[in-house]
Structure formats: C-alpha cells, structure tokens
Design an enzyme around this catalytic site. Structure first.
Site, mmCIF file in Angstrom:
data_model
loop_
_atom_site.group_PDB
_atom_site.id
_atom_site.type_symbol
_atom_site.label_atom_id
_atom_site.label_comp_id
_atom_site.label_asym_id
_atom_site.label_seq_id
_atom_site.Cartn_x
_atom_site.Cartn_y
_atom_site.Cartn_z
ATOM 1 N N ASP A 171 -13.937 -1.550 2.522
ATOM 2 C CA ASP A 171 -13.054 -1.743 3.674
ATOM 3 C C ASP A 171 -13.830 -1.261 4.911
ATOM 4 O OD1 ASP A 171 -11.139 -1.442 5.708
ATOM 5 O OD2 ASP A 171 -9.678 -0.387 4.507
ATOM 6 N N ASP A 230 -7.126 3.128 -3.191
ATOM 7 C CA ASP A 230 -7.882 3.173 -1.930
ATOM 8 C C ASP A 230 -8.076 4.637 -1.533
ATOM 9 O OD1 ASP A 230 -9.026 2.799 0.550
ATOM 10 O OD2 ASP A 230 -7.279 1.823 1.465
ATOM 11 N N SER A 243 0.865 -1.179 0.000
ATOM 12 C CA SER A 243 0.000 0.000 0.000
ATOM 13 C C SER A 243 0.902 1.229 0.000
ATOM 14 C CB SER A 243 -0.887 -0.036 1.243
ATOM 15 O OG SER A 243 -1.660 1.140 1.341
ATOM 16 N N GLY A 250 -4.530 -4.522 5.941
ATOM 17 C CA GLY A 250 -3.581 -4.343 7.040
ATOM 18 C C GLY A 250 -3.754 -2.978 7.654
ATOM 19 N N LYS A 278 -1.044 -0.939 -4.395
ATOM 20 C CA LYS A 278 -2.245 -0.156 -4.098
ATOM 21 C C LYS A 278 -1.813 1.287 -3.871
ATOM 22 C CE LYS A 278 -4.766 0.094 0.225
ATOM 23 N NZ LYS A 278 -5.533 -0.644 1.244
ATOM 24 N N LYS A 310 -10.307 -7.149 7.272
ATOM 25 C CA LYS A 310 -9.344 -6.938 8.360
ATOM 26 C C LYS A 310 -10.000 -7.526 9.598
ATOM 27 C CE LYS A 310 -7.682 -2.506 6.518
ATOM 28 N NZ LYS A 310 -7.793 -1.032 6.628
ATOM 29 N N LYS A 356 -2.826 4.988 -2.565
ATOM 30 C CA LYS A 356 -3.779 5.789 -1.810
ATOM 31 C C LYS A 356 -4.148 6.993 -2.670
ATOM 32 C CE LYS A 356 -4.064 3.714 2.241
ATOM 33 N NZ LYS A 356 -5.370 3.274 2.781
ATOM 34 N N GLU A 371 -11.126 0.902 -3.778
ATOM 35 C CA GLU A 371 -11.463 0.579 -2.386
ATOM 36 C C GLU A 371 -12.054 1.790 -1.670
ATOM 37 O OE1 GLU A 371 -8.025 -0.959 -0.371
ATOM 38 O OE2 GLU A 371 -8.932 -0.854 1.625
HETATM 39 O O1 OSB Z 1 -7.317 1.704 4.433
HETATM 40 O O2 OSB Z 1 -6.318 -0.101 4.095
HETATM 41 C C1 OSB Z 1 -6.384 0.970 4.681
HETATM 42 C C2 OSB Z 1 -3.224 1.535 6.801
HETATM 43 C C3 OSB Z 1 -3.793 2.097 7.920
HETATM 44 C C4 OSB Z 1 -5.150 2.309 7.971
HETATM 45 C C5 OSB Z 1 -5.955 1.957 6.883
HETATM 46 C C6 OSB Z 1 -5.399 1.393 5.746
HETATM 47 C C7 OSB Z 1 -4.008 1.205 5.702
HETATM 48 C C8 OSB Z 1 -3.302 0.698 4.531
HETATM 49 C C9 OSB Z 1 -1.961 0.045 4.753
HETATM 50 O O3 OSB Z 1 -3.707 0.821 3.404
HETATM 51 C C10 OSB Z 1 -2.067 -1.429 4.869
HETATM 52 C C11 OSB Z 1 -0.785 -2.059 5.384
HETATM 53 O O4 OSB Z 1 0.175 -2.163 4.627
HETATM 54 O O5 OSB Z 1 -0.763 -2.485 6.550
HETATM 55 MG MG MG Z 2 -8.502 0.642 3.020
#
Ligand code: OSB
Ligand code: MG
Length: 369
Positions: free
Chosen positions: A240, A190, A136, A292, A162, A264, A164, A215
């Site tokens: 999510d 995302d 991510s 995650g 992914k 999650k 952001k 996402e």
């Molecule tokens: O939205 O998936 C998410 C990290 C912290 C809070 C929300 C998200 C995320 C990530 C990172 O996208 C996921 C990771 O590598 O742990």
């Molecule tokens: Mg997410």
C-alpha cells in the site's frame, strides 16, 4: 476547458465509531474538498490526507496549505486552457504531495467529464457496473469485541474482511476470526508498516490462517524487507504505502517485493497515474484492489469508478457510507448483495447535498485566475 474559479472547502464529518490502526485513532474526517468552476459547470475532488501525518507524510492542514500556496497558483496560471491529462505536468514543479495533487486533478477531470457527459468509469475503461465491497476493521479493545464487529459487517453482506494488525494484535485476533467465521471467509490483514524485517518469523505464524494477503507489514521505504517476506511466505504480500508512483511500482516488481497491490489513486497523485499502475500490474499478472482512506461519498464515487478496471480482481476497501458516517455528504452508497453500484452519471456521478455540505463546512475560500 477554461477554469473560472476554484473553491477550497474544509469539512468535518464525525465517524460512526473510532477507527484504530497501528498509526493512530481517527474519530472524524477533516476533509479538504476542491471544487473547480468552469463556464459549463463544476467538478469535485476530495483530498484524502488525514489530520495527522501518520499514514504518510501528508496531512489535511499541510495539504490545504500546499494547494492554496503552491498548487492552485500553477493551475490558475494555465486556467485559460486546462485538461485533466495536463494537470500532473502543470503541478509537476512541486515535489511530492500526491494527495493534494490528486484532489485537484480529480476536480478538473470531473468538470471535464461532466461537460462531455462521460462517466468516470467509462473514461477510465471500466468493465463492470458494480464492485465487490470489503470492509476494513480497526483494532478493537478485545477479541470478543472484534468478533461482534465482524459479525455485524458479515450480516450487512460484506464480501471480504480486512483486520488491522500491529505487534500484540495479530495472531490471536486472526485465529479467532478464522475459527469463528470459517474457511469460506475472505480474510486479509493490514499492518500499516508496524513491523520490521526481524519480525518475519513472527509474521510467518499467520500462514496457517489462509489469508488473502498481508498488506504493508514494513515501512514505506523498505522494499527489501517486503522482498524477503514475499520469499519466505506462501501468503501473498501486498503493498500500500510503498507504491507512490508508476516508477515505484516498477521497482517493486523488479525486486519481487509484492504479489498483490492496493491501489489508491490519491496516494499516487490521481486516477491517471493509478491507471498506469493498474496496467503495469496487469502486464505482470499482479492482481490489484482498490484501497480507501475513509472517504466521503465524493472520494468514494471516484474510488468505485477506478475499481471497475479489469485487473481489480480482489474486493476493495469500498464500504457503504453507513460504515463510516451517520450522514454522508452525498446520497449514501449502500450495499446491494455485498456490492456497491457504480454511479452512472457523468464525471464522478454524485453530487454533494448542499445543506449537509454547508453544515459540515469549517472554512471556504475562493480563488480566481
Ligand atoms: O491502510 O488502507 C489503509 C484508512 C485510512 C488510512 C489508511 C488505510 C485505511 C483503511 C480503511 O484501511 C479503508 C477504508 O475503508 O476507506
Ligand atoms: Mg493499507
């Protein structure tokens, strides 16, 4: 199983680089760890709530408070004979706080599985011994900087990227990433709820880039907007934040609000509810993947075990320890041909390294029945 004591430990672990999303910037992880002690040994759970209530309503200090004041007294009142399968019911009088509850359930489950010599993945019914690693990638200060970061991760071997996104950081970075790395790259985005239903025509501009999924573009409680987007786009819509329980998953399915789900365990109160959501999605041909929350090795081990279930068919946000931390609390998870190996030991299968853990600890409390 009899719980003899529970330790609550707060640790602070710096991230190797700031992680920027539409909801804020994270520079370090402030983590609450739950350690359950029994006559046979111990079990560990990581509370993934972040420092601010910006991803969801939970946050580290609040989770610590609700665990100490409302959840542990309930658990300890049943301490003579507790099993992980009963923890959700024992804690059920407290509304909400799934991340806080998940940390306790995981610690109890880990203790129970260590005592019986059963790996978490085997207990859950997992079908693989390694899982595909995705990464991510946070919002960068320029497209050039983003491309350098992505190139580095692809050199490391990550199998899926992914990005952001947020308004003002979407079509251009996605276009640049697709153009630079080609059609073969598994690419998804995302938004963490940064858009509104009125942005559907704008989000449709992402359609040419062959994304695996978009996402959580809209707010957690706005399923109808996701339904409208799913109907408007060919690109699959993934939820999510909106999926907080098996019941909310049922609602999302009934409303055709998503094509894919990021599971999650912490967001839904633990691995047992996560498995029910996995099974429900499988029954409806909805593929899932493991999300995650920048976990340390303790939470990562539990995530990797969940991702061994059969309907986890897309690469997860399951990255190597080095993507997050200079020094992890456990033996580091490393990439092996773009995959993470599933720990084979009992329970979560990893152990915090005592010196590292102690150096990172900011507070420690012990509770007994
Ligand atoms: O939205 O998936 C998410 C990290 C912290 C809070 C929300 C998200 C995320 C990530 C990172 O996208 C996921 C990771 O590598 O742990
Ligand atoms: Mg997410």
């Amino acid at each position: 199983m009899e719980v003899e004591a529970v330790e609550l430990r707060r640790v602070r672990v710096p991230l190797v680089a700031p992680f920027r999303t539409s909801f804020g910037v994270e520079r370090e992880r402030d983590v609450l760890l739950v350690r359950v002690l029994t006559a046979d040994g111990e079990g560990w759970g990581e509370c993934v709530a972040m420092s601010e209530p910006a991803y969801s309503a939970e946050y580290a200090e609040g989770a610590h408070h609700v665990v100490r004041t409302h959840l542990l007294p309930r658990l300890l009142a049943s301490a003579k004979d507790v099993v992980a399968e009963d923890v959700a019911a024992i804690l059920g009088g407290v509304k909400g706080h799934p991340m806080a509850k998940a940390a306790i359930e995981t610690a109890v489950l880990d203790a129970q599985l260590r005592a019986s010599g059963t790996p978490l993945a085997a207990y859950l019914g997992g079908v693989r011994d390694a899982v595909d690693a995705g990464v991510s990638v946070g919002i960068a200060s320029s497209v050039d900087e983003l491309l350098d970061v992505v190139a580095g991760y692809l050199d490391d071997g990550y199998r899926r990227v992914k990005l952001k996104i947020e308004p003002g950081w979407d079509v251009e970075p996605v276009r640049a990433t697709r153009e630079r790395f080609g059609d073969e790259l598994l690419l998804q985005v995302d938004a963490n709820g940064a858009y509104g239903e009125a942005d559907i025509p704008h989000l449709a501009r992402l359609e040419p880039f062959d994304l695996l999924l978009i996402e959580q573009p809209f707010a957690e409680d706005d399923l109808t907007a996701h339904t409208a987007l799913a109907a408007a786009l060919v690109t699959p819509v993934c939820l999510d934040e909106s999926i907080v329980s098996e019941a909310s998953m049922r609602a999302a399915i009934a409303m055709a609000a998503c094509d894919v789900v990021n599971i999650k365990a912490a967001r839904v109160g633990g691995h047992l509810e996560a498995r029910r959501i996995h099974d429900l999605c499988a029954a409806h041909q909805i593929p899932v993947w493991c999300g995650g929350m920048l976990e340390t090795g303790i939470g990562r081990a539990a995530n990797v075990a969940l991702a061994t279930l059969s309907n986890f068919t897309l690469p997860g946000d399951l990255s190597a320890s080095a993507r997050y931390f200079e020094e992890d609390l456990t033996e580091p998870f490393v990439l092996d041909d773009g995959r993470l190996r599933v720990p084979s030991g009992p329970g979560i299968g990893v152990q915090p390294i005592r010196d590292v853990l102690d150096a990172a600890t900011t507070s420690l409390e012990t509770f007994a029945p």
